[in-house]
Design a protein around this motif. Sequence first.
Motif, PDB file in Angstrom:
ATOM      1  N   LEU A  46       0.812  -1.336   0.157  1.00 49.58           N
ATOM      2  CA  LEU A  46      -0.137  -0.110  -0.046  1.00 49.58           C
ATOM      3  C   LEU A  46       0.603   1.240   0.065  1.00 49.58           C
ATOM      4  O   LEU A  46       0.548   2.198  -0.627  1.00 49.58           O
ATOM      5  CB  LEU A  46      -1.056   0.147   1.172  1.00 49.58           C
ATOM      6  CG  LEU A  46      -2.160   1.010   1.377  1.00 49.58           C
ATOM      7  CD1 LEU A  46      -2.896   1.242   0.254  1.00 49.58           C
ATOM      8  CD2 LEU A  46      -2.585   1.019   2.469  1.00 49.58           C
ATOM      9  N   ILE A  47       1.950   1.325   0.748  1.00 52.04           N
ATOM     10  CA  ILE A  47       2.993   2.445   0.482  1.00 52.04           C
ATOM     11  C   ILE A  47       3.548   2.585  -0.511  1.00 52.04           C
ATOM     12  O   ILE A  47       3.716   3.697  -1.211  1.00 52.04           O
ATOM     13  CB  ILE A  47       4.064   2.211   1.684  1.00 52.04           C
ATOM     14  CG1 ILE A  47       3.301   2.220   3.424  1.00 52.04           C
ATOM     15  CG2 ILE A  47       4.946   3.288   1.921  1.00 52.04           C
ATOM     16  CD1 ILE A  47       4.282   1.905   4.239  1.00 52.04           C
ATOM     17  N   TYR A  48       3.928   1.395  -1.109  1.00 54.57           N
ATOM     18  CA  TYR A  48       4.820   1.615  -2.522  1.00 54.57           C
ATOM     19  C   TYR A  48       3.489   2.142  -3.630  1.00 54.57           C
ATOM     20  O   TYR A  48       3.803   3.047  -4.340  1.00 54.57           O
ATOM     21  CB  TYR A  48       5.120   0.280  -3.058  1.00 54.57           C
ATOM     22  CG  TYR A  48       6.336  -0.018  -2.411  1.00 54.57           C
ATOM     23  CD1 TYR A  48       7.486   0.697  -2.601  1.00 54.57           C
ATOM     24  CD2 TYR A  48       6.592  -1.278  -2.018  1.00 54.57           C
ATOM     25  CE1 TYR A  48       8.667   0.589  -1.961  1.00 54.57           C
ATOM     26  CE2 TYR A  48       7.875  -1.845  -1.612  1.00 54.57           C
ATOM     27  CZ  TYR A  48       8.658  -0.826  -1.625  1.00 54.57           C
ATOM     28  OH  TYR A  48      10.265  -1.071  -0.979  1.00 54.57           O
ATOM     29  N   PHE A  49       2.383   1.747  -3.432  1.00 55.52           N
ATOM     30  CA  PHE A  49       1.402   2.143  -4.233  1.00 55.52           C
ATOM     31  C   PHE A  49       0.976   3.471  -4.136  1.00 55.52           C
ATOM     32  O   PHE A  49       0.724   4.145  -5.430  1.00 55.52           O
ATOM     33  CB  PHE A  49       0.067   1.367  -4.171  1.00 55.52           C
ATOM     34  CG  PHE A  49      -1.158   1.651  -4.829  1.00 55.52           C
ATOM     35  CD1 PHE A  49      -1.376   1.092  -6.371  1.00 55.52           C
ATOM     36  CD2 PHE A  49      -2.225   2.387  -4.515  1.00 55.52           C
ATOM     37  CE1 PHE A  49      -2.224   1.385  -7.115  1.00 55.52           C
ATOM     38  CE2 PHE A  49      -3.159   2.713  -5.279  1.00 55.52           C
ATOM     39  CZ  PHE A  49      -3.201   2.088  -6.413  1.00 55.52           C
ATOM     40  N   VAL A  52       3.645   5.804  -5.852  1.00 64.21           N
ATOM     41  CA  VAL A  52       3.652   5.707  -7.207  1.00 64.21           C
ATOM     42  C   VAL A  52       2.563   6.681  -7.508  1.00 64.21           C
ATOM     43  O   VAL A  52       2.792   7.459  -8.593  1.00 64.21           O
ATOM     44  CB  VAL A  52       3.811   4.374  -7.817  1.00 64.21           C
ATOM     45  CG1 VAL A  52       3.169   4.351  -9.279  1.00 64.21           C
ATOM     46  CG2 VAL A  52       4.616   3.545  -7.563  1.00 64.21           C
ATOM     47  N   ILE A  53       1.505   6.706  -7.116  1.00 64.51           N
ATOM     48  CA  ILE A  53       0.377   7.269  -7.474  1.00 64.51           C
ATOM     49  C   ILE A  53       0.679   8.625  -7.327  1.00 64.51           C
ATOM     50  O   ILE A  53       0.293   9.733  -8.076  1.00 64.51           O
ATOM     51  CB  ILE A  53      -1.008   6.963  -6.541  1.00 64.51           C
ATOM     52  CG1 ILE A  53      -1.486   5.671  -7.061  1.00 64.51           C
ATOM     53  CG2 ILE A  53      -2.017   8.087  -6.802  1.00 64.51           C
ATOM     54  CD1 ILE A  53      -2.114   5.736  -8.518  1.00 64.51           C
ATOM     55  N   VAL A 130       4.802  -1.137  -8.686  1.00 69.04           N
ATOM     56  CA  VAL A 130       5.248  -0.615  -7.320  1.00 69.04           C
ATOM     57  C   VAL A 130       6.311  -0.913  -6.888  1.00 69.04           C
ATOM     58  O   VAL A 130       6.257  -0.552  -5.709  1.00 69.04           O
ATOM     59  CB  VAL A 130       3.667  -0.842  -6.391  1.00 69.04           C
ATOM     60  CG1 VAL A 130       2.460  -0.268  -6.938  1.00 69.04           C
ATOM     61  CG2 VAL A 130       3.756  -2.242  -6.324  1.00 69.04           C
ATOM     62  N   THR A 131       7.184  -1.643  -7.215  1.00 70.67           N
ATOM     63  CA  THR A 131       8.610  -1.808  -6.776  1.00 70.67           C
ATOM     64  C   THR A 131       9.423  -1.455  -7.918  1.00 70.67           C
ATOM     65  O   THR A 131       9.533  -1.469  -9.059  1.00 70.67           O
ATOM     66  CB  THR A 131       8.480  -3.548  -6.577  1.00 70.67           C
ATOM     67  OG1 THR A 131       8.224  -3.917  -7.737  1.00 70.67           O
ATOM     68  CG2 THR A 131       7.882  -4.112  -5.630  1.00 70.67           C
ATOM     69  N   SER A 342       8.738   4.050 -13.132  1.00 72.89           N
ATOM     70  CA  SER A 342       9.498   5.211 -13.729  1.00 72.89           C
ATOM     71  C   SER A 342       8.602   6.549 -13.630  1.00 72.89           C
ATOM     72  O   SER A 342       8.472   7.348 -14.338  1.00 72.89           O
ATOM     73  CB  SER A 342       9.778   4.842 -15.262  1.00 72.89           C
ATOM     74  OG  SER A 342      10.410   3.888 -15.302  1.00 72.89           O
ATOM     75  N   ALA A 343       7.956   6.541 -12.514  1.00 69.83           N
ATOM     76  CA  ALA A 343       7.170   7.479 -12.220  1.00 69.83           C
ATOM     77  C   ALA A 343       7.853   8.947 -12.011  1.00 69.83           C
ATOM     78  O   ALA A 343       8.870   9.055 -11.443  1.00 69.83           O
ATOM     79  CB  ALA A 343       6.296   7.593 -10.958  1.00 69.83           C
ATOM     80  N   GLY A 344       7.502   9.942 -12.890  1.00 73.09           N
ATOM     81  CA  GLY A 344       8.006  11.362 -13.036  1.00 73.09           C
ATOM     82  C   GLY A 344       9.037  11.452 -14.194  1.00 73.09           C
ATOM     83  O   GLY A 344       9.249  12.251 -14.996  1.00 73.09           O
ATOM     84  N   ILE A 345       9.991  10.340 -14.139  1.00 69.63           N
ATOM     85  CA  ILE A 345      11.192  10.278 -15.303  1.00 69.63           C
ATOM     86  C   ILE A 345      10.320  10.213 -16.600  1.00 69.63           C
ATOM     87  O   ILE A 345      10.472  10.554 -17.541  1.00 69.63           O
ATOM     88  CB  ILE A 345      12.098   9.079 -14.949  1.00 69.63           C
ATOM     89  CG1 ILE A 345      12.788   9.478 -13.508  1.00 69.63           C
ATOM     90  CG2 ILE A 345      12.965   9.182 -16.159  1.00 69.63           C
ATOM     91  CD1 ILE A 345      13.393  11.025 -13.627  1.00 69.63           C
ATOM     92  N   SER A 346       9.388   9.031 -16.399  1.00 66.64           N
ATOM     93  CA  SER A 346       8.759   8.967 -17.782  1.00 66.64           C
ATOM     94  C   SER A 346       7.860   9.866 -18.365  1.00 66.64           C
ATOM     95  O   SER A 346       8.130  10.081 -19.578  1.00 66.64           O
ATOM     96  CB  SER A 346       7.788   7.455 -17.529  1.00 66.64           C
ATOM     97  OG  SER A 346       6.972   7.138 -18.779  1.00 66.64           O
TER      98      SER A 346
END
Length: 505
Positions: A46-49, A52-53, A130-131, A342-346
């Motif tokens: 849940l923390i990873y999710f 990412v969101i 998420v990992t 790749s959140a943000g970079i993508s």
Amino acid sequence: MSESDEIKDMVNSNELIGSEEVETTPNNQEDPKKERKKLPQWARTLIYFAIVILITAGSLVIALWGKFDAVIDVFRNPNWLWLAITIVVVFLMFFDRWIIFYCFARMYTRNYKLKNAAAVDQVGTFYSAVTPTSVGGQFAEINRYHKQGISTSSAVSILAMYSIVSQIVLILYGIIAFAVKFDYIMALPSIFLGTEGSSFYIAIPMWVFVALGFFLNVAYISVILLMAYWKGFHHFIMYPCINLLAKMHIVRNPDKRRESLGNSIENFKTEFRRLMTNIPFFILLIVLFFIYYTIKFSVPYFVGMSLNNMSPVDTSFMGFWDSVLLSNFHQMVTGLIPIPGSAGISEYVFLNTFVNSANPSSGFYYIEVLDELGNVDVAASITSSQALCNSSLVLWRTLTFTLPMLISGIFTACTGVKKKQTEESSATIDTAFPSRSAYYEVQSETLTIRQEDLEDRLTTSTLNRQAVQERLKHPRKYKEKQPKINKKRPKEEDTSTIEIKDDDE
């Protein structure tokens, strides 16, 4: 045994037993220092999710800052036919992955269905998103395969072969992309690090990141191949190189690094050999992976057509392949940074790859704006093209990442598979959290089993081949003889009785 040796044995045994057991002191008292308890799996997921969101939402807000009205204008009049085609294309992308997982599973069992492969893909999609470095997705896929009745060693073998074939196809696509779109990638704008006007402000051309990503992909597979089949190079990497890195304090535990690297090499040799022993299946996988990456990389093309893109590059037939090659560049850059999803970079790389701020008409996304005299308004065209690129980014990211992550997350949370009986007992599979260390640990534990399984398969295949060749060489020897049919009338049984007299008579 001396007292120092006993202390060493106690330390080693404590390291091997783990943190759950209580360490004893010489006075047989409990150590007041206790290891911090780890969060449960659902909490970490849940923390990873959430991370990412938040990163994805933040990057989209930054990308749309000051351009929100223009983006909304682009979305007001989409091409509904092309939008429907785009959704179908995204579904076909995932459907092709289902087929790949299905084909792998059929190597080990005949009682396997396509819906099971879809379940494996859904779980892997969520944990890959998420990992970091997407390794958690591989471990989750192994876990789901194991619960579906496929042994852990076979599941590890499947994921190892998947990684090998995927890496080969990506390298081939990278070579084609550099050969065809070299001029385009050299003309892309630079990526700026730091704040303008501050002491730290560097402009790095985009092609540097693209070349670095491609070089790392090629270097990885090349080093693995050389270490696997060249003993001198293997010894050079395992000892002089690792020792040097240890002296430079880059590698902390050289012995552990040698062990993990050796397991990785043996894992690669085993699975690559398995692929080479079944060339038709290997060719089938290459074709399926080419189809998968072609569909995946072509999504920006269909997104542009859905939002009425006017670029001569995108609307032509070659625009389809331009999308494939440019998306390949995008994948090379985003693969460098191990951020979940790749959140943000993508998002940042997408905006710098698919639009040309200096010459918008030569970019992938372009909308032409005319002034009152009918001439092209360059400034307005640049603004509209950037708004189109931002709109395409939102739609592309939603269809290929955000929406699949949400759907796969709901599927992962709501579905459970009753564990079937397998030959191996892997209690740690169900309790371990999907991570890089857990994935490598399972690889190491199943390496011997997979090597023995490969040798058994090769031996069986050789014996079967020899038997076929022997039958072809001597067909008369193995010709089945028809049973003889006795055409003569069977003799009638003598039912008369013979009188036996006693000796006295």
